[in-house]
Design an enzyme around this catalytic site. Structure first.
Site, PDB file in Angstrom:
ATOM      1  N   LYS A  51     -73.785 -44.111 -37.277  1.00  0.00           N
ATOM      2  CA  LYS A  51     -74.835 -43.997 -38.390  1.00  0.00           C
ATOM      3  C   LYS A  51     -75.043 -42.540 -38.679  1.00  0.00           C
ATOM      4  O   LYS A  51     -75.169 -41.950 -37.825  1.00  0.00           O
ATOM      5  CB  LYS A  51     -76.003 -44.957 -38.173  1.00  0.00           C
ATOM      6  CG  LYS A  51     -76.796 -45.005 -39.333  1.00  0.00           C
ATOM      7  CD  LYS A  51     -76.269 -46.456 -39.936  1.00  0.00           C
ATOM      8  CE  LYS A  51     -77.202 -46.960 -41.078  1.00  0.00           C
ATOM      9  NZ  LYS A  51     -76.592 -48.372 -41.357  1.00  0.00           N
TER      10      LYS A  51
ATOM     11  N   ASP B  82     -75.725 -46.545 -47.534  1.00  0.00           N
ATOM     12  CA  ASP B  82     -76.749 -47.194 -46.741  1.00  0.00           C
ATOM     13  C   ASP B  82     -78.067 -46.825 -47.843  1.00  0.00           C
ATOM     14  O   ASP B  82     -77.880 -46.547 -48.826  1.00  0.00           O
ATOM     15  CB  ASP B  82     -77.234 -46.598 -45.400  1.00  0.00           C
ATOM     16  CG  ASP B  82     -78.198 -47.408 -44.736  1.00  0.00           C
ATOM     17  OD1 ASP B  82     -77.574 -48.510 -44.092  1.00  0.00           O
ATOM     18  OD2 ASP B  82     -79.192 -47.198 -44.476  1.00  0.00           O
TER      19      ASP B  82
HETATM   20  N1  GLU Z   1     -74.834 -49.281 -44.518  1.00  0.00           N
HETATM   21  C1  GLU Z   1     -74.011 -50.627 -44.401  1.00  0.00           C
HETATM   22  C2  GLU Z   1     -74.394 -51.176 -42.985  1.00  0.00           C
HETATM   23  O1  GLU Z   1     -75.727 -50.959 -42.592  1.00  0.00           O
HETATM   24  C3  GLU Z   1     -72.618 -50.454 -44.423  1.00  0.00           C
HETATM   25  C4  GLU Z   1     -71.980 -49.687 -43.418  1.00  0.00           C
HETATM   26  C5  GLU Z   1     -70.621 -49.237 -43.937  1.00  0.00           C
HETATM   27  O2  GLU Z   1     -69.990 -50.160 -44.666  1.00  0.00           O
HETATM   28  O3  GLU Z   1     -69.773 -48.489 -43.212  1.00  0.00           O
HETATM   29  O4  GLU Z   1     -74.056 -51.985 -42.305  1.00  0.00           O
END
Ligand code: GLU
Length: 444
Positions: free
Chosen positions: A126, A166
């Site tokens: 992340k 996100d």
């Molecule tokens: N931000 C989204 C999550 O919390 C998607 C992440 C992604 O697609 O890599 O899973």
């Protein structure tokens, strides 16, 4: 002291002032306690829990950019590459003033288990920044994104780490970041997901998190001999997850009566008008105060209040810890049957326990919102084979993934004697695959 308690204590001591990270670790370690305690000495000898709670790598960097007045602004950028046991790091980039290392670590840690639950080969990571895209011009957003990517591009790649959207990072930001990555690295590759359709994005990725949330909610209700048809639903949030959750809930015959943003919330007794919501949030990038001009019968209230509305199903789709114990008590008093998390960890520990103790079916975010990242993995597959699939093909795969995911967490909970506890089920099912891959790969 038990091994789980030892590690919990040391995570708190070694990562001070990171309450969200402690909360996420506590939830996972408490859930997998039965797995660990079956073989405690072996896990301790291998320092398995120390390894899984320590990111493989965390990157923190300066992001200078020039605003429209010609002043230099400085933000902080982060990428936490948490665990690559089952695939390249995968997870979004959050752009919000509340972002700090602890928030990114909590999200990255959750992502390990979520990504594992999708059944697809993606590790956990992340990133993000304390930059706030709200109120910025397109040029300022581009300046930030280009500066952010100038540093981040050294650490990511289609086979190493694949960021995505996100909170605060949508199609516009992904576009600017992709352009800068391509310019600096000289390669056109699937290094980001959530891309536009004209340059390698996947159909149904935009809808995926919200749709996936409703597919798993429907499967949960089906397992109880029920369905969404005719149900009243309360949703919080008004971003990408909330918008498509509302749309799919309506398609499945439910009535969604609320949504919210950071300043207030809307109650629409006739059901939220998704087209109006999309125009306000995606086109005008405006506040929910505007909603009333589209729907005169609706009410707008300042502050929080979505959880005070009587409903059968609650879908928190805004942000972490937005649903506390008083909200949980109000929902239970109003007869809520199920709570499924569209956001990451939107329910506090106390509220989660209150739902479970009161017979409310509760599916945690790492399972319920996994449809977004699952569809990102489908976008990666399409990029690798240089093809694009139809909307229906991707949507059908997404639905299959969410239905399987529900049965995996349901079975895992039953296997360990926690029938109906989908928090335990999700953590154990997510953990087992990562554990197996870590064991096979030795001490790395
Ligand atoms: N931000 C989204 C999550 O919390 C998607 C992440 C992604 O697609 O890599 O899973």
């Amino acid at each position: 002291m038990s091994y789980v308690d030892e590690v919990l204590e040391s995570v708190i001591a070694k990562n001070p002032a990171e309450p969200e990270f402690h909360q996420a670790v506590r939830e996972v370690l408490e859930s997998i306690r039965p797995v660990i305690e079956k073989n405690e000495d072996a896990f301790r000898k291998d320092a398995l829990l120390e390894r899984i709670t320590n990111p493989e790598r965390q990157i923190k960097f300066r992001v200078p950019w020039v605003d429209d007045k010609g002043n230099v602004q400085v933000n902080t950028g982060y990428r936490v590459q948490f665990n690559s046991a089952i695939g390249p790091y995968k997870g979004g980039l959050r752009l919000h003033p509340s972002v700090n290392l602890g928030i990114i670590k909590f999200l990255g840690f959750e992502q390990i288990f979520k990504n594992s639950l999708t059944g697809l080969p993606i590790g956990g990571g992340k990133g993000g920044s304390d930059f706030d895209p709200k109120g910025k011009s397109d040029r300022e957003v581009m300046a930030f994104c280009q500066s952010f990517m100038t540093e981040l591009c050294k650490y990511i790649g289609a086979d190493t780490d694949v960021p995505a959207g996100d909170i605060g990072t949508g199609a516009r930001e992904i576009g600017y970041m992709f352009g800068q990555y391509k310019r600096l690295r000289g390669v056109f590759e699937g290094v980001l997901t959530g891309k536009g359709l004209s340059y390698g994005g996947s159909l149904a990725r935009t809808e995926a998190t919200g749709y996936g949330l409703l597919y798993i909610t429907e499967e949960l209700l089906k397992s109880k001999g029920d369905s969404l048809n005719g149900k009243t639903v309360v949703v919080s949030g008004a971003g990408n997850v909330a918008i498509y959750a509302i749309q799919k809930a309506q398609q499945l015959g439910a009535k969604v009566v609320t949504c919210s943003d950071s300043t207030g919330w809307v109650y629409d007794p006739d059901g939220i008008d998704v087209a109006a919501l999309k125009e306000i949030k995606e086109v005008k990038r405006a506040r929910l105060t505007e909603y009333k001009s589209y729907r005169p019968n609706s009410e707008y209230h300042e502050g929080k209040g979505v959880w005070t509305v009587k409903a059968d199903i609650a879908l928190p789709c805004a942000t972490q810890n937005e649903l506390g114990i008083d909200d949980a008590k109000a929902l239970v008093a109003n007869g809520v049957k199920a709570v499924c998390e569209g956001a990451n960890m939107p329910t506090t520990e106390e509220a989660t326990k209150f739902f479970q103790d009161n017979g409310v079916f509760f599916i945690p975010g790492k399972a319920a919102n996994a449809g977004g990242v699952a569809t990102s993995a489908l976008e990666m597959s399409q990029n690798s084979e240089r093809l694009s699939w139809t909307f229906d093909e991707v949507d059908a795969k997404l639905k299959g993934i969410m239905v399987n995911l529900f049965h995996n967490i349901d079975d895992a909970a039953k296997r360990y004697g926690f029938e109906g506890n989908y928090v335990v089920g999700a953590n154990i099912a997510g953990f087992e695959k990562v554990l197996d891959a870590m064991n096979a790969q030795g001490i790395v």
